[in-house]
Design an enzyme around this catalytic site. Structure first.
Site, PDB file in Angstrom:
ATOM      1  N   ASP A  41      21.894  29.176  68.412  1.00 29.62           N
ATOM      2  CA  ASP A  41      21.397  30.508  68.089  1.00 29.62           C
ATOM      3  C   ASP A  41      21.254  31.370  69.345  1.00 29.62           C
ATOM      4  OD1 ASP A  41      21.074  29.277  65.578  1.00 29.62           O
ATOM      5  OD2 ASP A  41      18.992  28.778  66.015  1.00 29.62           O
ATOM      6  N   ASP A 129      10.801  22.938  56.096  1.00 32.49           N
ATOM      7  CA  ASP A 129      10.991  22.695  54.672  1.00 32.49           C
ATOM      8  C   ASP A 129      10.384  23.805  53.826  1.00 32.49           C
ATOM      9  OD1 ASP A 129      12.341  20.333  55.104  1.00 32.49           O
ATOM     10  OD2 ASP A 129      10.529  19.119  55.088  1.00 32.49           O
ATOM     11  N   ASN A 176      10.580  35.170  55.748  1.00 34.33           N
ATOM     12  CA  ASN A 176      10.239  34.066  56.638  1.00 34.33           C
ATOM     13  C   ASN A 176      10.238  34.664  58.035  1.00 34.33           C
ATOM     14  OD1 ASN A 176       9.827  31.617  57.848  1.00 34.33           O
ATOM     15  ND2 ASN A 176      11.850  30.795  57.408  1.00 34.33           N
ATOM     16  N   TYR A 197      16.573  33.331  55.038  1.00 33.71           N
ATOM     17  CA  TYR A 197      16.416  32.813  53.684  1.00 33.71           C
ATOM     18  C   TYR A 197      15.248  33.564  53.007  1.00 33.71           C
ATOM     19  CZ  TYR A 197      19.482  28.803  54.801  1.00 33.71           C
ATOM     20  OH  TYR A 197      20.544  27.989  55.154  1.00 33.71           O
ATOM     21  N   SER A 229      18.261  33.441  49.291  1.00 37.91           N
ATOM     22  CA  SER A 229      19.695  33.458  49.636  1.00 37.91           C
ATOM     23  C   SER A 229      19.866  33.003  51.080  1.00 37.91           C
ATOM     24  CB  SER A 229      20.281  34.854  49.453  1.00 37.91           C
ATOM     25  OG  SER A 229      19.530  35.816  50.159  1.00 37.91           O
ATOM     26  N   ARG A 230      20.943  32.289  51.332  1.00 40.83           N
ATOM     27  CA  ARG A 230      21.167  31.693  52.652  1.00 40.83           C
ATOM     28  C   ARG A 230      21.771  32.743  53.599  1.00 40.83           C
ATOM     29  NH1 ARG A 230      23.670  25.790  52.647  1.00 40.83           N
ATOM     30  NH2 ARG A 230      25.493  26.803  51.737  1.00 40.83           N
ATOM     31  N   GLU A 232      20.756  34.554  57.429  1.00 39.94           N
ATOM     32  CA  GLU A 232      19.840  34.487  58.560  1.00 39.94           C
ATOM     33  C   GLU A 232      20.535  34.983  59.822  1.00 39.94           C
ATOM     34  OE1 GLU A 232      18.752  30.371  58.804  1.00 39.94           O
ATOM     35  OE2 GLU A 232      20.542  29.819  59.918  1.00 39.94           O
ATOM     36  N   HIS A 332      25.103  32.457  63.840  1.00 38.72           N
ATOM     37  CA  HIS A 332      23.853  32.926  64.437  1.00 38.72           C
ATOM     38  C   HIS A 332      24.151  33.602  65.774  1.00 38.72           C
ATOM     39  CE1 HIS A 332      19.325  32.498  64.131  1.00 38.72           C
ATOM     40  NE2 HIS A 332      19.558  33.388  65.086  1.00 38.72           N
TER      41      HIS A 332
END
Length: 779
Positions: A41, A129, A176, A197, A229-230, A232, A332
């Protein structure tokens, strides 16, 4: 007198082949070298002529040329110098963050320099998690620290409690609080885009005086994503060339099987709305809550996909070595615009075909196409300059990749297309191409809107030469790339295939042989066997009652060109034991099936070394002095059912030091380690580098005494034994030995400290022995 064009073109091609010229500049170049580092990243910042990248787990690296990287830090620890000062370290400085996020590591940070001349690191941590996360800022006078914590800015995952907008935290709609990117807009205002996410990607305005959020924004404004949804790794770059803000993000999962891919949208305002090339508002991107968690189908149509999993595949007969050049789960990213050179760069991490989860920094140049969308150079940056390319340099065969819009773990391997002199495209794709303004590309493929991009000259790491490449994107948000192959006649192609085509060690074949049927430039290889009942023309082996000699004939064709190559193969009667190295004063195979081993120095391919023998468990044993290994014959194992057994008496336990090592290539291998890595607790383990398979035993074989070690593999099922007792069993072990060309060694590999200790009675079987059979040979 003017030379005819054909003669000028022939002279130019000859000059390029002799001098390795940059076709666009006519200047000879020395081979290009890179120095790699690993920062997951990576977020880029330039200061004082040096580029820095900061990434997850508090890793960082620096470079002065975006090609050669020096690792600065590598992990969250009490000794990481970014937070190390006289009164504490990162573990004490960010204790509140770690406690809230219930973790001992950090995720992707971002560093920016504000008007006070100091460096502000926006750090973050997440439980992993769940979206229980904390995002804060720390400040340093120097870019390499030490950074001093200013405190947490935002938190997420406060279940059942009010969040920053006054409502109870809901992970489907609230962010997040991770993956920050802080940037100045064109008017000097400071912004932070963040999220991963959960509720999606958000943006909020910051105070440029102290780096903190302006009050009253809650979590800020949602830009895209939601319903887990994925999506990021958001990053915003403003381009003066187009006067757009570009919002980059990564769709999919970050690991080698996650299908990570980089996408971009744009806006005339820093806080959106951002739209893609179809004009779709990215604020509408959400997963379907009625579908399973992390639904990708709902989000895949959105954004301009600038790169996904791909491979410019090197095939038999092509220039260079290895599988080719490509990426797995690249993403990323951060981005950088150099005002002095007016160049755009994309900085990201990537995994690689056949290298599992290993990742490194990569930097590619970006170019703005005729519609103002960034297109990514196919090969990594060498600080090349976009310059006019003569039309004649564009004609030829290309490795061609269409990245599509899917989110998939599959690797898109290149197909062969030809850009013909008359402006047509033939081969795996059909259509037309044009070169405009010296380097602008427009490519029209059947069934697709026009692709607009650039032709440029780039360094191909596989062939170790410069070549013409193209990159373009369509208004559907699909990107394509191509890399030109050297000009070759059909006869030159089949001759190159003939020269490279090999079946490895064919002196003692006991399992099926993988017979390639295609090669460079889609040439075709057909096979015939002199004894198909024992060895078929598709490589299938039927174990004979006694050893049989068979001739395999390969016919290589392309167009009207044709050559024939034959291989002498000895198909052995399948014995219980394929090879047996007793080490009774020599390195011979007592079965007579394979040749003797060869003493080497500290690496597989380094000559030298010194081996002695001592009393062992069964007669004599070989003694490895910590600077010596043994190279065994190639092709010892050539299928996915085998057993390796040996007696070991380590003189010391050194992490990663191998005892038995076998590899298809440098990326696909197995290794038995008396002491494994930290993720296995340092225990003895069977390790594979194809998919980073860790078969940890939960114990270490002892120093200074003999232990019997064995492992069996059968179609993915693996068991590891110590002194006849099963210590590990598992599934999905990689099928490494798919050819007869495998490389095998004792005590050494290509990288690590050699084994120090003794070894005795190495046995290799062509089947997976049962528990009782392993126990019987461990006595």
């Amino acid at each position: 007198m003017t030379k005819p064009f054909s003669l000028l073109w022939a002279a130019a091609v000859l000059a390029c082949s002799i001098l390795s010229l940059d076709a666009t500049a006519g200047v000879p170049y020395a081979p290009v070298a890179f120095q790699n580092a690993s920062v997951h990243d990576p977020s880029v910042i330039r200061t004082g002529g040096t580029y820095y990248v900061f990434g997850s787990h508090l890793a960082s690296a620096k470079s002065t040329d975006l090609m050669n990287w020096t690792q600065v830090t590598s992990s969250v620890s009490a000794t990481n110098k970014l937070f190390l000062n006289g009164s504490g370290n990162v573990l004490t400085e960010l204790a509140e963050t770690f406690n809230w996020a219930q973790t001992n590591t950090l995720w992707a940070p971002d560093v920016i320099r504000l008007a006070d001349g100091r460096y502000y690191m926006y750090y973050n941590a997440c439980e992993g998690d769940s979206p229980r996360s904390a995002l804060g800022v720390a400040v340093a006078d120097k870019i390499e620290g030490p950074y001093v914590n200013k405190g947490i800015i935002l938190k997420s995952g406060m279940w059942g409690q009010a969040s920053y907008d006054g409502t109870v935290y809901d992970a489907l709609k609230h962010p997040n609080t991770v993956d920050p990117n802080v940037f100045f807009d064109n008017g000097g205002r400071l912004w932070m885009v963040y999220g991963s996410y959960s509720g999606g990607i958000f943006i909020m305005q910051m105070n440029p005086a102290d780096g903190m959020p302006l009050p009253g924004q809650g979590y800020g404004k949602r830009l895209m994503g939601g319903n887990h949804s994925r999506i990021e790794g958001a990053y915003v770059m403003y381009s003066p060339a187009t006067q757009y803000y570009y919002l980059f993000s990564s769709f999919g999962g970050l690991d080698a099987a996650g299908g990570y891919n980089m996408r971009v949208a744009r806006s005339t305002n820093p806080d959106g709305p951002y739209v893609d090339a179809q004009g779709l508002n990215m604020a509408n991107v959400k997963a379907d809550p009625a579908k399973p968690l992390f639904d990708d189908a709902s989000i895949s149509p959105y954004g301009v996909k600038i790169m996904g999993n791909f491979l410019f595949e090197r095939r038999i007969g092509d220039a260079g070595t290895g599988v080719g050049t490509g990426y797995v789960s690249a993403g990323h990213n951060s981005a950088y615009y150099d005002a002095a050179t007016r160049k755009h760069f994309l900085v990201f991490h990537s995994r690689f075909p056949e290298r599992g989860e290993q990742h490194e920094i990569r930097v590619h140049q970006m170019f703005m196409n005729a519609d103002g969308w960034p297109v990514l150079a196919p090969y990594r940056n060498t600080n090349e300059t976009l310059a006019p390319i003569p039309r004649g340099f564009v004609f030829g065969d290309y490795m061609f990749v269409n990245h599509g819009k899917d989110i998939s773990a599959s690797i898109k391997k290149s197909k062969l297309v030809t850009l013909n002199a008359n402006g047509t495209i033939s081969g795996a794709a059909s259509g037309t191409w044009t070169l405009q303004g010296g380097n602008q590309a427009e490519i029209n493929l059947a069934g697709s809107p026009p692709f607009k991009g650039v032709f440029l000259n780039q360094w191909d790491e596989t062939s170790k030469s410069y070549t013409v490449a193209f990159s373009a994107t369509s208004r559907d948000g699909v990107s394509i790339m191509g890399s030109r192959l050297p000009a070759r006649s059909d006869m030159q192609v089949v001759q190159a295939v003939y020269g490279e085509l090999s079946l490895g060690n064919t002196n003692a074949v006991t399992g099926d042989i993988a017979l390639p049927t295609s090669a460079a430039r889609d040439s075709v290889i057909s096979w015939a066997s002199s004894n198909p009942s024992v060895l078929s023309s598709t490589g299938q082996v039927s174990s004979p009652a006694s050893d049989v000699n068979v001739t395999l004939t390969a016919t290589i064709t392309k167009g009207h060109a044709r050559v024939v190559k034959t291989f002498a193969v000895t198909v052995r009667k399948l014995r219980g034991m394929l090879a047996h190295y007793t080490f009774d004063g020599n390195l011979g195979d007592s079965t007579g099936t394979f040749g003797a081993g060869t003493v080497v120095a500290s690496k597989i391919d380094v000559a030298g070394g010194s081996l002695i023998y001592e009393a062992g468990m069964k007669g004599s044993a070989a003694v490895f002095n910590g600077a010596t290994g043994v190279r065994l014959p190639d092709g010892l194992i050539s299928n996915n059912a085998y057993t390796v057994a040996m007696w070991l008496k380590p003189a010391q336990l050194a992490a990663f030091s191998t005892t038995f090592f076998g590899a298809r290539n440098a990326e696909s291998w197995i290794s038995f380690l008396p002491k494994g890595h930290d993720f296995a607790g340092g225990a003895s383990m069977l390790w594979s580098g194809t998919a980073w398979y860790d078969a940890g035993l939960g114990m270490n074989i002892p120093v200074g005494q003999w232990s019997h070690v064995a492992f069996t593999v059968k179609n993915g099922a693996v068991s590891v034994y110590v002194n006849g007792t099963k210590r590990f069993s598992g599934a999905n072990f990689p099928n490494v030995f798919t050819t007869n060309t495998g490389v095998f060694a004792l005590g050494v590999n290509w990288w690590d400290t050699p084994y120090k200790g003794s070894m005795d009675d190495l046995r290799i079987y062509g089947t997976a022995l049962s528990d009782s059979e392993v126990a019987s040979i461990a006595r």
